[in-house]
Design a protein around this motif. Structure first.
Motif, PDB file in Angstrom:
ATOM      1  N   PHE A 193       0.841  -1.206  -0.037  1.00  0.00           N
ATOM      2  CA  PHE A 193      -0.163   0.030   0.210  1.00  0.00           C
ATOM      3  C   PHE A 193       0.817   1.208  -0.063  1.00  0.00           C
ATOM      4  N   VAL A 194       0.520   2.211  -0.831  1.00  0.00           N
ATOM      5  CA  VAL A 194       1.072   3.511  -0.881  1.00  0.00           C
ATOM      6  C   VAL A 194       0.094   4.495  -0.674  1.00  0.00           C
ATOM      7  N   PHE A 195       0.145   5.468   0.323  1.00  0.00           N
ATOM      8  CA  PHE A 195      -0.929   6.207   0.633  1.00  0.00           C
ATOM      9  C   PHE A 195      -0.553   8.051   0.087  1.00  0.00           C
ATOM     10  N   SER A 196      -1.485   8.821   0.127  1.00  0.00           N
ATOM     11  CA  SER A 196      -1.363  10.068  -0.321  1.00  0.00           C
ATOM     12  C   SER A 196      -0.026  10.690   0.185  1.00  0.00           C
ATOM     13  N   ARG A 197       0.712  11.394  -0.771  1.00  0.00           N
ATOM     14  CA  ARG A 197       1.922  12.226  -0.331  1.00  0.00           C
ATOM     15  C   ARG A 197       1.555  13.554   0.357  1.00  0.00           C
ATOM     16  N   THR A 198       0.373  13.992   0.020  1.00  0.00           N
ATOM     17  CA  THR A 198       0.048  15.354   0.398  1.00  0.00           C
ATOM     18  C   THR A 198      -1.007  15.613   1.564  1.00  0.00           C
ATOM     19  N   GLU A 199      -1.625  14.616   1.976  1.00  0.00           N
ATOM     20  CA  GLU A 199      -2.616  14.725   2.882  1.00  0.00           C
ATOM     21  C   GLU A 199      -2.743  13.216   3.761  1.00  0.00           C
ATOM     22  N   ASP A 200      -3.419  13.494   4.931  1.00  0.00           N
ATOM     23  CA  ASP A 200      -3.905  12.101   5.658  1.00  0.00           C
ATOM     24  C   ASP A 200      -4.837  11.293   4.825  1.00  0.00           C
ATOM     25  N   THR A 201      -4.727   9.972   4.922  1.00  0.00           N
ATOM     26  CA  THR A 201      -5.290   9.126   4.419  1.00  0.00           C
ATOM     27  C   THR A 201      -6.108   8.222   5.355  1.00  0.00           C
ATOM     28  N   TRP A 202      -7.484   8.326   5.522  1.00  0.00           N
ATOM     29  CA  TRP A 202      -8.077   7.651   6.506  1.00  0.00           C
ATOM     30  C   TRP A 202      -8.959   6.361   5.810  1.00  0.00           C
ATOM     31  N   HIS A 203      -8.532   5.130   6.484  1.00  0.00           N
ATOM     32  CA  HIS A 203      -9.498   4.099   5.713  1.00  0.00           C
ATOM     33  C   HIS A 203      -9.816   3.026   6.825  1.00  0.00           C
ATOM     34  N   ARG A 204     -10.858   2.264   6.888  1.00  0.00           N
ATOM     35  CA  ARG A 204     -11.176   1.461   7.551  1.00  0.00           C
ATOM     36  C   ARG A 204     -11.390   0.009   6.944  1.00  0.00           C
ATOM     37  N   TRP A 205     -11.238  -0.964   7.577  1.00  0.00           N
ATOM     38  CA  TRP A 205     -11.479  -2.460   7.086  1.00  0.00           C
ATOM     39  C   TRP A 205     -12.081  -3.522   7.883  1.00  0.00           C
ATOM     40  N   ILE A 206     -12.609  -4.628   7.131  1.00  0.00           N
ATOM     41  CA  ILE A 206     -13.193  -5.721   7.671  1.00  0.00           C
ATOM     42  C   ILE A 206     -12.278  -6.839   7.256  1.00  0.00           C
ATOM     43  N   ALA A 207     -11.772  -7.586   8.260  1.00  0.00           N
ATOM     44  CA  ALA A 207     -10.905  -8.870   7.750  1.00  0.00           C
ATOM     45  C   ALA A 207     -11.755  -9.991   8.198  1.00  0.00           C
ATOM     46  N   VAL A 208     -11.875 -10.735   7.420  1.00  0.00           N
ATOM     47  CA  VAL A 208     -12.821 -11.873   7.391  1.00  0.00           C
ATOM     48  C   VAL A 208     -11.711 -13.457   7.216  1.00  0.00           C
ATOM     49  N   HIS A 209     -11.546 -14.123   8.244  1.00  0.00           N
ATOM     50  CA  HIS A 209     -10.663 -15.237   8.220  1.00  0.00           C
ATOM     51  C   HIS A 209     -11.723 -16.570   7.920  1.00  0.00           C
ATOM     52  N   VAL A 210     -11.345 -17.306   6.485  1.00  0.00           N
ATOM     53  CA  VAL A 210     -12.054 -18.413   5.916  1.00  0.00           C
ATOM     54  C   VAL A 210     -11.112 -19.322   6.028  1.00  0.00           C
ATOM     55  N   PRO A 211     -10.725 -20.507   6.909  1.00  0.00           N
ATOM     56  CA  PRO A 211      -9.874 -21.308   6.856  1.00  0.00           C
ATOM     57  C   PRO A 211      -9.517 -22.246   5.480  1.00  0.00           C
ATOM     58  N   GLU A 212     -10.942 -22.790   5.368  1.00  0.00           N
ATOM     59  CA  GLU A 212     -11.111 -23.418   3.996  1.00  0.00           C
ATOM     60  C   GLU A 212     -12.189 -22.931   3.144  1.00  0.00           C
ATOM     61  N   LEU A 213     -11.718 -22.820   1.904  1.00  0.00           N
ATOM     62  CA  LEU A 213     -12.586 -22.190   0.960  1.00  0.00           C
ATOM     63  C   LEU A 213     -12.652 -22.957  -0.400  1.00  0.00           C
ATOM     64  N   ALA A 214     -13.908 -23.629  -0.826  1.00  0.00           N
ATOM     65  CA  ALA A 214     -13.987 -24.307  -1.975  1.00  0.00           C
ATOM     66  C   ALA A 214     -13.681 -23.590  -3.026  1.00  0.00           C
ATOM     67  N   GLU A 215     -13.248 -23.981  -4.099  1.00  0.00           N
ATOM     68  CA  GLU A 215     -12.466 -23.252  -5.203  1.00  0.00           C
ATOM     69  C   GLU A 215     -13.606 -22.723  -6.062  1.00  0.00           C
TER      70      GLU A 215
END
Length: 261
Positions: A64-86
């Motif tokens: 990730f590279v964020f803005s060079r001139t101003e603050d960058t605000w982001h939020r996230w949701i991380a969901v862990h799925v151990p096994e995932l069907a193809e």
């Protein structure tokens, strides 16, 4: 799809901020609010503007590279799925990597952030909310695609109808909400919805009335009033015409667990 854990977060990067490289372990929805963000995914750069959400997939290298001139605000949701069907993995691969950020996604993130103050990422409530986020993204993808295919006035009118269907409605009010003339709104509905604005309105009123019949103990008169019908007799006539059944028949079928084939 089994979700093992879900977590949400929020961070503000100062100008010139960077993060990574890393190997993504989860499904992650990253929502950008201010500044700008470039994400390099397996060597391919994705530029993200504020007001958008990005879908990140497990197993990929990211930086990730964020803005060079101003603050960058982001939020996230991380969901862990151990096994995932193809098949499931492929269905996510086919989705757009970036979508306009919606109020629904914002509210879901707000809820996760509040609940995780007292709940662990493996708490069943957090798991279910993480799963809801993974289901919401494809829904938003479909909605975004449909909005590109229809005239903006249609979406404005539909949103207005869904908010005001219980009231006495005039065509000029619908058209004003859609910022077009009444005549043009009728033409647009015939083109995109294969119906007229008022036919759509009455169909939507029937839909909401059937939901109340199936899921509440409200009387037919109360339902008629709440869904914009002039009288209970008017409601009964419209319902019979639309569904082929009376209110009592629909309620009995729903409450007995039977459905019309």
């Amino acid at each position: 799809m089994h979700v093992a854990s879900a977590v949400a977060g929020s961070v503000v990067y100062p100008p010139g901020g960077k993060f990574g490289p890393r190997i993504q372990q989860d499904f992650q929805l990253v929502m950008l609010y201010t500044g700008e963000m470039s994400v390099t995914i397996d060597g391919r750069e994705l530029h993200v503007q504020p007001g958008h959400v990005v879908l990140l997939m497990p197993g990929r290298e990211e930086q990730f590279v964020f803005s060079r001139t101003e603050d960058t605000w982001h939020r996230w949701i991380a969901v862990h799925v151990p096994e995932l069907a193809e098949q499931t993995r492929e269905s996510f691969r086919l989705l757009p990597e970036c979508l306009p950020l919606t109020e629904e996604m914002n509210r879901l993130t707000d809820l996760l952030l509040r609940l995780q103050r007292d709940a662990s990422p493996t708490d069943p409530v957090m798991q279910q909310l993480g799963l809801a986020a993974l289901h919401l993204y494809p829904i938003e993808s479909k909605r975004s695609l449909e909005q590109k295919e229809k005239h903006p006035a249609i979406y404005a009118a539909l949103a207005w109808i869904r908010e005001h269907y219980a009231e006495e409605v005039a065509l000029k009010e619908m058209a004003a909400a859609a910022n077009v003339s009444p005549e043009h709104l009728v033409r647009l509905f015939k083109q995109y919805e294969q119906t007229t604005p008022f036919q759509y309105l009455w169909s939507y009123r029937i839909q909401k009335a059937v939901e109340l019949l199936n899921n509440t103990g409200l009387t037919v008169t109360e339902i008629a009033q709440r869904c914009g019908f002039k009288t209970s007799h008017h409601f009964a006539r419209q319902l019979k015409q639309a569904t082929g059944r009376t209110a009592s028949e629909l309620r009995q079928l729903s409450w007995s667990g039977l459905r019309k084939a």
